[in-house]
Scaffold this motif. Structure first.
Motif, mmCIF file in Angstrom:
data_model
loop_
_atom_site.group_PDB
_atom_site.id
_atom_site.type_symbol
_atom_site.label_atom_id
_atom_site.label_comp_id
_atom_site.label_asym_id
_atom_site.label_seq_id
_atom_site.Cartn_x
_atom_site.Cartn_y
_atom_site.Cartn_z
ATOM 1 N N VAL A 126 26.579 30.840 52.272
ATOM 2 C CA VAL A 126 27.901 30.683 51.664
ATOM 3 C C VAL A 126 27.993 31.692 50.528
ATOM 4 C CG1 VAL A 126 29.531 29.150 50.503
ATOM 5 C CG2 VAL A 126 27.946 28.218 52.228
ATOM 6 N N ALA A 127 28.989 32.574 50.596
ATOM 7 C CA ALA A 127 29.174 33.602 49.568
ATOM 8 C C ALA A 127 30.525 33.406 48.891
ATOM 9 C CB ALA A 127 29.086 34.992 50.180
ATOM 10 N N LEU A 128 30.519 33.461 47.573
ATOM 11 C CA LEU A 128 31.741 33.367 46.790
ATOM 12 C C LEU A 128 31.986 34.702 46.103
ATOM 13 C CD1 LEU A 128 30.648 30.371 47.070
ATOM 14 C CD2 LEU A 128 31.901 29.881 44.960
ATOM 15 N N SER A 129 33.169 35.234 46.259
ATOM 16 C CA SER A 129 33.649 36.452 45.598
ATOM 17 C C SER A 129 33.129 37.730 46.234
ATOM 18 C CB SER A 129 33.326 36.450 44.095
ATOM 19 O OG SER A 129 33.761 37.659 43.501
ATOM 20 N N ARG A 181 37.969 34.067 31.763
ATOM 21 C CA ARG A 181 39.402 33.803 31.653
ATOM 22 C C ARG A 181 40.034 33.795 33.045
ATOM 23 N NH1 ARG A 181 39.984 32.172 26.474
ATOM 24 N NH2 ARG A 181 42.227 32.650 26.530
ATOM 25 N N LYS A 182 41.188 33.170 33.147
ATOM 26 C CA LYS A 182 41.953 33.144 34.387
ATOM 27 C C LYS A 182 43.424 33.395 34.059
ATOM 28 C CE LYS A 182 42.322 28.084 34.165
ATOM 29 N NZ LYS A 182 42.061 26.809 34.869
ATOM 30 N N ASP A 263 41.033 37.680 42.519
ATOM 31 C CA ASP A 263 39.779 38.307 42.107
ATOM 32 C C ASP A 263 39.948 39.825 42.190
ATOM 33 O OD1 ASP A 263 37.122 38.890 41.548
ATOM 34 O OD2 ASP A 263 36.316 37.585 43.122
ATOM 35 N N THR A 264 39.317 40.538 41.265
ATOM 36 C CA THR A 264 39.360 42.006 41.313
ATOM 37 C C THR A 264 38.339 42.571 42.294
ATOM 38 O OG1 THR A 264 37.859 42.127 39.423
ATOM 39 C CG2 THR A 264 40.225 42.219 38.955
ATOM 40 N N GLY A 286 40.989 33.437 40.458
ATOM 41 C CA GLY A 286 40.384 34.720 40.129
ATOM 42 C C GLY A 286 38.916 34.764 40.515
ATOM 43 N N HIS A 287 38.108 35.380 39.658
ATOM 44 C CA HIS A 287 36.721 35.670 40.009
ATOM 45 C C HIS A 287 35.793 34.467 39.898
ATOM 46 C CE1 HIS A 287 33.097 38.011 40.556
ATOM 47 N NE2 HIS A 287 32.611 37.553 39.414
ATOM 48 N N TRP A 288 36.052 33.573 38.958
ATOM 49 C CA TRP A 288 35.105 32.479 38.650
ATOM 50 C C TRP A 288 35.430 31.284 39.545
ATOM 51 C CZ3 TRP A 288 31.788 35.160 36.082
ATOM 52 C CH2 TRP A 288 32.236 36.176 35.223
ATOM 53 N N ILE A 289 35.294 31.475 40.836
ATOM 54 C CA ILE A 289 35.881 30.608 41.848
ATOM 55 C C ILE A 289 35.467 29.155 41.701
ATOM 56 C CG2 ILE A 289 35.958 30.179 44.344
ATOM 57 C CD1 ILE A 289 35.711 33.245 44.725
#
Length: 311
Positions: A126-129, A181-182, A263-264, A286-289
């Motif tokens: 399982v991969a996030l981002s 931040r989000k 996410d960037t 965003g990035h910090w899923i």
């Protein structure tokens, strides 16, 4: 710590000590959670109790360079062979032949690399981002420098060692507060290294990802360790490119890829070519899923685990 987060133990494996948090050991069925940069095992605080309640042995590790885990002095001690070797040795420590590995950000890169180097020790990914990274024709940092320039933080970390480490260390609270931040507003890129600029910015943008007490866990950890250990992961990217030259590039295990739509980090256009058994989920974050949308992230992981276990 805030939350009902497990107490850590120090485990000696692969020539280092790793700080490990675990829940549900009696369950068997190991799931290993791997954090990113600049993070901590605590970033999985929402997922640990749910996975344990669902019948999994949840193993959350502060990888080398983080928390109370060892921080070797040599840069090359943070390459993919060492990082994946730590995880294999952790399975040996608990007596498991294989496990499901879950990684966010850099943790995802490590889990992809682990699966390439030790495919028999991984039964699911399982991969996030961060999706699977194609190896390509050029070493990764060399390619980034050609396209994105010398100020891009991956390149800067490699070409100007120690500079960013010092800035982040001098501004630990401010850097992490500004980073986690989000709902960030669109902004024109500024000259220089974006992360160094962020560490020096007095006013954060967007909304906080976590409470002040949660942020304090991360700040305390990095005030103790500094940032060099984690940044050394970046300083091995080209070394990793060479180390992965002769491995089969196809991930054959079942996989789940969770993207944040804001996410960037770019989505992989050819993910299916390299990870043919992948399911893809996109969340409005965003990035910090797993910290921005914890319930939705946990639900996606549990649904995928249920389907995979039923297959």
């Amino acid at each position: 710590m805030t939350f009902d987060f497990p107490e850590p133990t120090l485990v000696s494996v692969n020539g280092v000590e790793l700080e490990v948090f675990e829940a549900g050991r009696e369950n068997g069925r190991p799931v290993v959670l791997c954090h990113g940069w600049p993070e901590h095992a605590f970033s999985w605080r929402y997922q640990v109790p749910a996975l344990a309640a669902a019948g999994y042995h949840v193993i959350v590790v502060n990888q080398r360079g983080y928390g109370r885990s060892s921080r070797p002095a040599e840069v090359t001690d943070y390459d993919i062979e060492h990082l994946s070797g730590d995880l294999v040795a952790l399975l040996d420590h608990y007596g498991y032949g294989d496990a499901t590995f879950v990684g966010h950000d850099w943790g995802a890169f490590v889990v992809w690399g682990l699966t390439l180097l030790h495919p028999n020790r991984v039964n699911g990914v399982v991969a996030l981002s961060v999706p699977y990274q194609e190896r390509g024709q050029l070493p990764w940092i060399e390619g980034m420098e050609a396209v994105l320039g010398a100020d891009f933080y991956f390149v800067h970390f490699n070409r100007q060692p120690g500079v960013a480490d010092a800035v982040f260390g001098e501004n630990t609270f401010q850097f992490l507060r500004n980073l986690y931040r989000k709902n960030l507003p669109l902004a024109e890129p500024q000259p220089g290294n974006a992360l160094i600029n962020l560490a020096r910015a007095e006013t954060p943008l967007g909304d906080p990802v976590m409470s002040d007490s949660e942020l304090a866990v991360f700040v305390s950890a990095f005030e103790s360790t500094g940032f060099t250990g984690g940044i050394n992961w970046y300083r091995n990217l080209d070394r990793n490119w060479h180390l992965l030259a002769d491995v089969d590039p196809i991930i054959r295990q079942p996989a789940l890829m969770i993207y944040g739509d804001r996410d960037t980090v770019a989505k992989a256009e050819r993910l299916l070519q390299f990870v043919p058994n992948v399911e893809v989920v996109s969340l409005d974050c965003g990035h910090w899923i797993q910290q921005e949308m914890p319930q939705e992230t946990t639900a996606a992981i549990l649904r995928w685990l249920d389907r995979r276990d039923a297959a």
